[in-house]
Design a protein around this motif. Structure first.
Motif, short mmCIF file in Angstrom:
data_model
loop_
_atom_site.label_atom_id
_atom_site.label_comp_id
_atom_site.label_asym_id
_atom_site.label_seq_id
_atom_site.Cartn_x
_atom_site.Cartn_y
_atom_site.Cartn_z
N GLY A 99 -103.97 57.71 39.28
CA GLY A 99 -104.01 57.25 37.90
C GLY A 99 -105.18 57.78 37.09
N ARG A 100 -106.36 57.78 37.71
CA ARG A 100 -107.55 58.17 36.95
C ARG A 100 -107.52 59.63 36.54
N ALA A 101 -106.75 60.46 37.24
CA ALA A 101 -106.63 61.87 36.84
C ALA A 101 -105.83 61.97 35.53
N LEU A 213 -98.95 53.00 27.37
CA LEU A 213 -98.96 51.97 28.42
C LEU A 213 -99.74 52.50 29.62
N ASP A 214 -100.62 51.65 30.17
CA ASP A 214 -101.14 51.89 31.51
C ASP A 214 -100.16 51.14 32.41
N ALA A 215 -99.24 51.92 33.02
CA ALA A 215 -98.01 51.33 33.56
C ALA A 215 -98.04 51.09 35.07
N MET A 253 -99.98 56.42 34.77
CA MET A 253 -99.47 55.63 35.89
C MET A 253 -100.17 56.02 37.18
N SER A 254 -100.63 55.02 37.90
CA SER A 254 -101.06 55.21 39.28
C SER A 254 -99.87 54.83 40.15
N ALA A 255 -99.25 55.83 40.78
CA ALA A 255 -98.07 55.57 41.62
C ALA A 255 -98.44 54.77 42.87
N LYS A 256 -99.75 54.59 43.11
CA LYS A 256 -100.23 53.85 44.29
C LYS A 256 -99.91 52.36 44.19
N LYS A 257 -99.42 51.94 43.04
CA LYS A 257 -99.02 50.54 42.88
C LYS A 257 -97.49 50.46 42.90
N ASP A 258 -96.87 50.45 41.71
CA ASP A 258 -95.43 50.17 41.66
C ASP A 258 -94.51 51.36 41.97
C1 LIG Z 1 -104.49 48.92 35.76
C2 LIG Z 1 -105.00 50.13 36.50
N1 LIG Z 1 -105.14 51.31 35.83
C3 LIG Z 1 -105.57 52.41 36.46
C4 LIG Z 1 -105.90 52.41 37.79
C5 LIG Z 1 -106.42 53.68 38.44
O1 LIG Z 1 -105.53 54.21 39.34
P1 LIG Z 1 -105.99 55.10 40.58
O2 LIG Z 1 -106.75 54.21 41.52
O3 LIG Z 1 -104.74 55.63 41.15
O4 LIG Z 1 -106.87 56.20 40.05
C6 LIG Z 1 -105.77 51.22 38.52
C7 LIG Z 1 -106.12 51.19 39.96
O5 LIG Z 1 -106.40 50.17 40.56
C8 LIG Z 1 -105.31 50.05 37.86
O6 LIG Z 1 -105.15 48.88 38.51
#
Ligand SMILES: Cc1ncc(COP(=O)(O)O)c(C=O)c1O
Length: 458
Positions: A99-101, A213-215, A253-258
């Protein structure tokens, strides 16, 4: 039937290691009472984060074998692109490694000195990327979201009136976009209503500002809308998701969640010129636009995960198991941030340990006790994470002292959750025996990851 079961059976298992309390005491001492410095193999139940910790399905693992690792134009990219485009309706789908990228690329393009980015609540990496560009991130949470004890349906909402005031005060030309985080992680995993997204979009339209959206947890948010918002009970979650994205000009979107994978993310955009700029930056730092820092197999797993996360049996089990943990703790009198969020329960450490002053870090004391007592790893979200110092090096505490129990997706069963409940309740029964901590070493930024602590009472 009333019993909600895990909507899967288990094909592959990973043993967890039991330790004695004496062993855990040693682990704590060696890790300077910071659970980030502890080896994961010494943790029995790991609730540090729900990010990248999910169990993938048999179909996702099969997708890993199907992954096309061609440098350009891989089949796996087109499957990923189609899955994301179907949900978001957006023209440009740009894969990134997490997501942060996506945040870094987006705010390198639209941020900069003098710019302001309002949000319901920025996640910390989002804020960091905004500030790194020279811009300012502002949180405009609904007042309901500020009260940890209030039970309300959509405590993650944007304060729409405050947003309009902010735009008028700072000038629309200085606001490159408005962001809504769904669900609101920093605000306790609380959802945002469709009405709130719609109203935010209407304000954005009045001033010609795009809405993003931060989705990360879009499916959990859609499930809450289905369950709580009038008019959505009969609508399939997929349709709710599509409606949410229909109001947005772009999404990170950080695919590491949903997307239920261990690594990955994307930036989705409607605007051609912005997408061109994003792809140029992507090539410099992430990779070619059809893989963007990911392997073909990762793209396959994300595409599959985006399907599976919309299964309503999965979402019911997911949200209900977090709610169950919250309900059982509340029934035993344990103070939590109300109501339970989508991905985590937040213990209210200030109320749990009122005898420990904030400058002795009650949240850290609770984190340590849950590990010592039951091998559970949680995370402090309070003055260790967000505290700063004044000129006389006195602590300026965080607004709340919380301990987050984040639930990884599809990893733990109900008996694991029952065990967690038992450990937390035991800790609560013995709360008067807990004492505070002091920081003996810390980094100037993001100190919670590496800080070393010592107990004030040995
Ligand atoms: C709401 C939200 N946005 C962004 C991020 C960042 O995602 P990533 O850890 O994949 O860089 C997170 C990660 O926990 C998050 O919860």
């Amino acid at each position: 039937m009333k019993t909600i079961i895990e909507p899967f059976k288990i094909k592959s298992v990973e043993p967890i290691r039991f330790t004695t309390e004496a062993e855990r005491e040693e682990v704590l001492r060696e890790g300077f009472y910071n659970l980030f410095l502890v080896r994961a193999e010494n943790v029995l139940i790991d609730l540090l984060t729900d990010s990248g910790t999910a169990a993938m399905s048999a179909d996702q693992w099969a997708g890993m074998m199907r992954g096309d690792e061609s440098y350009a134009g891989a089949r796996s990219f087109y499957r990923f692109e189609a899955a994301v485009r179907d949900l978001t309706g957006m023209k440009h789908i740009i894969p990134v490694h997490q997501g942060r990228a996506a945040e870094r690329i987006l705010f390198s393009l639209v941020g900069g000195k003098g710019k302001v980015v309002p949000s319901n609540s920025h996640f910390d990496t989002t804020r960091a990327n905004i500030e790194f560009s020279g811009a300012e991130g502002i949180d405009l949470l609904t007042p309901e979201g500020e009260d940890p004890d209030l039970i309300a349906d959509f405590k993650g909402n944007m304060n729409v009136a405050a947003l309009e005031e902010c735009i008028q005060a700072r000038g629309a030309k200085n606001i490159p976009l408005v962001m809504i985080t769904i669900t609101n992680n920093s605000g306790g995993g609380q959802p945002v209503s469709m009405e709130n997204i719609r109203k935010t979009r209407a304000v954005c339209d009045r001033y010609g500002i795009p809405l993003f959206l931060d989705a990360c947890r879009f499916a959990e948010n859609a499930w809450f809308i289905k369950k709580r918002e009038p008019g959505y009970a009969a609508k399939p979650v997929r349709e709710i998701v599509k409606e949410m994205f229909s109001y947005a000009h772009g999404a990170t979107m950080s695919a590491k969640k949903d997307a239920i994978v261990n690594m990955g993310g994307f930036l989705a955009l409607r605007d051609d010129a912005l997408a061109q700029g994003a792809r140029n930056l992507l090539i410099i730092t992430e990779g070619f636009p059809t893989y963007g820092g990911l392997a073909g197999r990762d793209l396959e797993a994300i595409a599959q995960g985006l399907e599976e996360v919309l299964d309503e049996h999965y979402l019911q089990y997911r949200v209900r198991s977090v709610e169950y943990l919250g309900e059982r703790l509340v029934a035993a009198g344990v103070p939590i941030l109300q109501p339970p969020g989508g991905h985590a329960i937040y213990l209210n450490a200030k109320k749990f340990l009122p005898h420990i002053p904030v400058n002795q870090y009650p949240g850290q004391s609770l984190v340590v006790d849950l590990f010592r007592r039951g091998g559970i790893r949680s995370v402090e979200i309070g003055s260790v994470m967000f505290g700063t110092y004044d000129a006389a090096r006195r602590l300026i505490p965080a607004r709340m002292e919380l301990v987050r129990l984040a639930i990884p997706r599809r990893v733990y069963t109900q008996s694991h959750i029952d065990y967690v409940i038992e450990v937390v309740i035991e800790s609560y029964r013995h709360r008067n025996e807990l004492s505070g901590y002091r920081i003996v070493e810390e980094a100037p930024l993001l100190r919670h990851f590496t800080a070393k602590f010592a107990p004030l009472v040995e």
